[in-house]
Design an enzyme around this catalytic site. Structure first.
Site, PDB file in Angstrom:
ATOM      1  N   ASP A 254     -14.194  -9.178  -4.979  1.00 40.45           N
ATOM      2  CA  ASP A 254     -13.644 -10.375  -4.350  1.00 40.45           C
ATOM      3  C   ASP A 254     -14.601 -10.818  -3.250  1.00 40.45           C
ATOM      4  O   ASP A 254     -15.716 -10.306  -3.125  1.00 40.45           O
ATOM      5  CB  ASP A 254     -12.231 -10.112  -3.810  1.00 40.45           C
ATOM      6  CG  ASP A 254     -12.227  -9.225  -2.572  1.00 40.45           C
ATOM      7  OD1 ASP A 254     -13.261  -8.571  -2.281  1.00 40.45           O
ATOM      8  OD2 ASP A 254     -11.192  -9.174  -1.875  1.00 40.45           O
TER       9      ASP A 254
ATOM     10  N   CYS B 122     -16.944  -5.768   8.197  1.00 42.30           N
ATOM     11  CA  CYS B 122     -18.048  -6.644   7.782  1.00 42.30           C
ATOM     12  C   CYS B 122     -17.510  -8.062   7.601  1.00 42.30           C
ATOM     13  O   CYS B 122     -17.576  -8.656   6.521  1.00 42.30           O
ATOM     14  CB  CYS B 122     -18.661  -6.112   6.487  1.00 42.30           C
ATOM     15  SG  CYS B 122     -20.265  -6.840   6.057  1.00 42.30           S
TER      16      CYS B 122
ATOM     17  N   GLU C 221      -1.368  -9.233  -5.087  1.00 43.50           N
ATOM     18  CA  GLU C 221      -2.723  -9.693  -5.397  1.00 43.50           C
ATOM     19  C   GLU C 221      -2.747 -11.177  -5.753  1.00 43.50           C
ATOM     20  O   GLU C 221      -3.660 -11.908  -5.345  1.00 43.50           O
ATOM     21  CB  GLU C 221      -3.315  -8.865  -6.554  1.00 43.50           C
ATOM     22  CG  GLU C 221      -3.587  -7.408  -6.206  1.00 43.50           C
ATOM     23  CD  GLU C 221      -4.606  -7.233  -5.083  1.00 43.50           C
ATOM     24  OE1 GLU C 221      -5.351  -8.190  -4.792  1.00 43.50           O
ATOM     25  OE2 GLU C 221      -4.657  -6.149  -4.484  1.00 43.50           O
TER      26      GLU C 221
ATOM     27  N   ARG D   2       0.820  -1.214   0.000  1.00 44.40           N
ATOM     28  CA  ARG D   2       0.000   0.000   0.000  1.00 44.40           C
ATOM     29  C   ARG D   2       0.857   1.269   0.000  1.00 44.40           C
ATOM     30  O   ARG D   2       0.333   2.375  -0.007  1.00 44.40           O
ATOM     31  CB  ARG D   2      -0.933   0.007   1.214  1.00 44.40           C
ATOM     32  CG  ARG D   2      -2.056  -1.004   1.078  1.00 44.40           C
ATOM     33  CD  ARG D   2      -3.020  -0.951   2.227  1.00 44.40           C
ATOM     34  NE  ARG D   2      -4.116  -1.889   1.992  1.00 44.40           N
ATOM     35  CZ  ARG D   2      -4.888  -2.388   2.939  1.00 44.40           C
ATOM     36  NH1 ARG D   2      -4.677  -2.038   4.204  1.00 44.40           N
ATOM     37  NH2 ARG D   2      -5.857  -3.236   2.656  1.00 44.40           N
TER      38      ARG D   2
ATOM     39  N   CYS E 142     -21.156  -4.975  13.634  1.00 40.80           N
ATOM     40  CA  CYS E 142     -22.314  -4.191  13.189  1.00 40.80           C
ATOM     41  C   CYS E 142     -22.586  -2.971  14.076  1.00 40.80           C
ATOM     42  O   CYS E 142     -23.030  -1.925  13.590  1.00 40.80           O
ATOM     43  CB  CYS E 142     -23.560  -5.075  13.126  1.00 40.80           C
ATOM     44  SG  CYS E 142     -23.442  -6.403  11.900  1.00 40.80           S
TER      45      CYS E 142
ATOM     46  N   GLN F  84      -7.226 -16.349  -2.053  1.00 36.28           N
ATOM     47  CA  GLN F  84      -7.534 -17.489  -1.191  1.00 36.28           C
ATOM     48  C   GLN F  84      -6.587 -17.576   0.008  1.00 36.28           C
ATOM     49  O   GLN F  84      -6.361 -18.652   0.565  1.00 36.28           O
ATOM     50  CB  GLN F  84      -7.424 -18.803  -1.992  1.00 36.28           C
ATOM     51  CG  GLN F  84      -8.049 -18.738  -3.346  1.00 36.28           C
ATOM     52  CD  GLN F  84      -9.313 -19.567  -3.480  1.00 36.28           C
ATOM     53  OE1 GLN F  84      -9.705 -20.246  -2.566  1.00 36.28           O
ATOM     54  NE2 GLN F  84      -9.948 -19.499  -4.618  1.00 36.28           N
TER      55      GLN F  84
ATOM     56  N   CYS G 107     -28.042  -0.442   6.438  1.00 39.55           N
ATOM     57  CA  CYS G 107     -27.763  -1.826   6.031  1.00 39.55           C
ATOM     58  C   CYS G 107     -29.055  -2.651   6.083  1.00 39.55           C
ATOM     59  O   CYS G 107     -29.637  -2.866   7.151  1.00 39.55           O
ATOM     60  CB  CYS G 107     -26.711  -2.443   6.944  1.00 39.55           C
ATOM     61  SG  CYS G 107     -26.350  -4.178   6.566  1.00 39.55           S
TER      62      CYS G 107
ATOM     63  N   TYR H 278     -10.618 -10.042 -11.292  1.00 43.58           N
ATOM     64  CA  TYR H 278     -10.302  -9.383 -10.025  1.00 43.58           C
ATOM     65  C   TYR H 278      -8.884  -8.808 -10.020  1.00 43.58           C
ATOM     66  O   TYR H 278      -8.679  -7.629  -9.695  1.00 43.58           O
ATOM     67  CB  TYR H 278     -10.472 -10.346  -8.845  1.00 43.58           C
ATOM     68  CG  TYR H 278      -9.795  -9.826  -7.612  1.00 43.58           C
ATOM     69  CD1 TYR H 278     -10.368  -8.790  -6.889  1.00 43.58           C
ATOM     70  CD2 TYR H 278      -8.546 -10.304  -7.228  1.00 43.58           C
ATOM     71  CE1 TYR H 278      -9.720  -8.250  -5.778  1.00 43.58           C
ATOM     72  CE2 TYR H 278      -7.893  -9.774  -6.129  1.00 43.58           C
ATOM     73  CZ  TYR H 278      -8.480  -8.754  -5.412  1.00 43.58           C
ATOM     74  OH  TYR H 278      -7.835  -8.212  -4.337  1.00 43.58           O
TER      75      TYR H 278
ATOM     76  N   LEU I 181       1.862 -22.018   0.678  1.00 39.54           N
ATOM     77  CA  LEU I 181       0.755 -21.123   0.327  1.00 39.54           C
ATOM     78  C   LEU I 181      -0.381 -21.862  -0.377  1.00 39.54           C
ATOM     79  O   LEU I 181      -1.499 -21.380  -0.419  1.00 39.54           O
ATOM     80  CB  LEU I 181       1.243 -19.985  -0.587  1.00 39.54           C
ATOM     81  CG  LEU I 181       1.640 -18.670   0.086  1.00 39.54           C
ATOM     82  CD1 LEU I 181       2.064 -17.650  -0.954  1.00 39.54           C
ATOM     83  CD2 LEU I 181       0.501 -18.117   0.925  1.00 39.54           C
ATOM     84  N   GLY I 182      -0.079 -23.022  -0.966  1.00 38.56           N
ATOM     85  CA  GLY I 182      -1.107 -23.781  -1.662  1.00 38.56           C
ATOM     86  C   GLY I 182      -1.465 -23.182  -3.014  1.00 38.56           C
ATOM     87  O   GLY I 182      -0.942 -22.138  -3.413  1.00 38.56           O
ATOM     88  N   TYR I 183      -2.382 -23.866  -3.713  1.00 40.21           N
ATOM     89  CA  TYR I 183      -2.798 -23.426  -5.058  1.00 40.21           C
ATOM     90  C   TYR I 183      -1.562 -23.086  -5.896  1.00 40.21           C
ATOM     91  O   TYR I 183      -1.374 -21.963  -6.347  1.00 40.21           O
ATOM     92  CB  TYR I 183      -3.738 -22.220  -4.971  1.00 40.21           C
ATOM     93  CG  TYR I 183      -5.018 -22.492  -4.210  1.00 40.21           C
ATOM     94  CD1 TYR I 183      -6.113 -23.094  -4.833  1.00 40.21           C
ATOM     95  CD2 TYR I 183      -5.138 -22.168  -2.864  1.00 40.21           C
ATOM     96  CE1 TYR I 183      -7.290 -23.362  -4.143  1.00 40.21           C
ATOM     97  CE2 TYR I 183      -6.310 -22.436  -2.152  1.00 40.21           C
ATOM     98  CZ  TYR I 183      -7.375 -23.031  -2.805  1.00 40.21           C
ATOM     99  OH  TYR I 183      -8.525 -23.298  -2.113  1.00 40.21           O
TER     100      TYR I 183
END
Length: 351
Positions: free
Chosen positions: A134, A188, A33, A21, A195, A38, A204, A116, A76-78
């Site tokens: 996402d 959220c 990204e 950022r 909330c 996931q 909302c 995305y 990290l997988g995938y």
């Protein structure tokens, strides 16, 4: 629009300080990204820092060997994300002289980059007014507007994308996109959303209708497949073992593992000892077989559960394909294998 202004104001007060950022460099945004798909930020951040340290530019990543990339990615997988990341880096470095595509449309042409990721990089790096959608965005929008269309249906994907585009702050898409994602992650939340302190709670619809826990709606997943893996952890008298690289389109392509015998169901000691596969792997020689874990290790993936037994195989020799046991740590392996190596102290074991 009030919605976008409230989110941006919330974000500027509550955002987490994260390394990606602090830059608009498309290489670093793209890397973050891809890694965070996931993946929780707490888990992905150390990997991101290691990657940036090892590959400070897209040229460095492009020049790396795939095994090095997979080793840094281990856990990290995938793993298709890592392979696609590497291929795209080589394309950007070799074909585009290190300059990333400058638009959403062109970014989507990179391997492994979908709607995305292209939207995230285009908006954050180039301030292109295109909305990200996402899991966090689905959750915020479905709850605030009480949308019960399944988020993983064709109609749901179109509906939420259109809604996100309508709400997007066209003047500052980079901040808005990061704001709505961060809002979904911190305020959220999937479970126990905050909330009472939410700046959007007065409008909302899900909160008004007591439907927070019911949204977003997601179609049921396909049936989980059960697989039964039997790994042969070979130890020769010269302290060598065997690893083989997985190939094809299945799980863990490019990673290394011990010789594997996959069976249709769990096997007993006696039944397994009669497997002809043992001779195929080690030939005709004296060997002893011992089961390491009576209770299978269950490794859960999104679409399959792998029930795993590890078998110690003491052999006289392993042949030319053998590697010194101490070198096992240099190979990229699935987490399932990495955990076994750590648990047993394999690298320091000796006959």
């Amino acid at each position: 629009m009030v919605f976008s202004k409230v989110l941006i104001n919330w974000y500027l007060r509550n955002k987490r300080e994260l390394p990606w950022r602090k830059t608009s460099d498309p290489y670093r945004i793209w890397l973050s990204e891809i890694m965070l798909q996931q993946t929780r930020i707490a888990q992905g951040l150390p990997y991101y820092l290691r990657f940036i340290n090892a590959f400070p530019s897209v040229f460095d990543l492009a020049k790396a060997k795939q095994e090095q990339v997979l080793k840094l990615w281990q856990g990290l997988g995938y793993y298709s994300r890592a392979r696609n990341l590497h291929e795209s880096a080589k394309y950007v470095a070799d074909e585009l002289n290190g300059v990333f595509p400058g638009s959403y449309k062109e970014l989507k042409k990179l391997k492994g980059v979908g709607d995305y990721t292209a939207a995230a990089v285009a908006s954050i790096s180039y301030n292109e007014p295109v909305a990200v959608v996402d899991g966090n965005v689905y959750r915020v929008l479905s709850r605030f507007f009480d949308v019960d269309t399944p988020i993983n249906s064709t109609s749901g994907i179109k509906e939420f994308r259109a809604l996100a585009e309508e709400l997007l702050d066209k003047e500052d898409p980079a901040t808005f996109n990061q704001a709505i994602m961060e809002f979904g992650a911190l305020q959220c939340k999937p479970q126990n959303p905050l909330c009472e302190t939410c700046p959007l709670n007065s409008a909302c619809l899900a909160l008004k209708k007591d439907k927070i826990k019911d949204l977003p709606v997601k179609l049921k997943k396909t049936k989980i497949k059960k697989r039964y893996f039997n790994y042969l952890v070979v130890y020769s008298e010269e302290n060598k073992t065997l690893l083989q690289q997985r190939t094809g389109k299945g799980i863990w392509n490019g990673l290394y593992e011990f010789p594997l015998i996959e069976t249709e169901k769990p096997v007993s000691d006696k039944a397994f000892l009669s497997e002809e596969n043992l001779k195929e792997i080690l030939g005709e020689q004296k060997m002893s077989l011992q089961l390491h874990n009576k209770k299978p290790v269950v490794h859960r993936l999104s679409h399959q559960h792998i029930y795993t037994h590890f078998w110690w195989v003491k052999a006289e020799r392993v042949g030319g394909e053998g590697i010194p046991v101490k070198q096992v740590k240099n190979y990229p392996v699935p987490v399932l294998i990495a955990n076994f190596i750590e648990e047993t102290g394999l690298e320091t074991y000796s006959i």
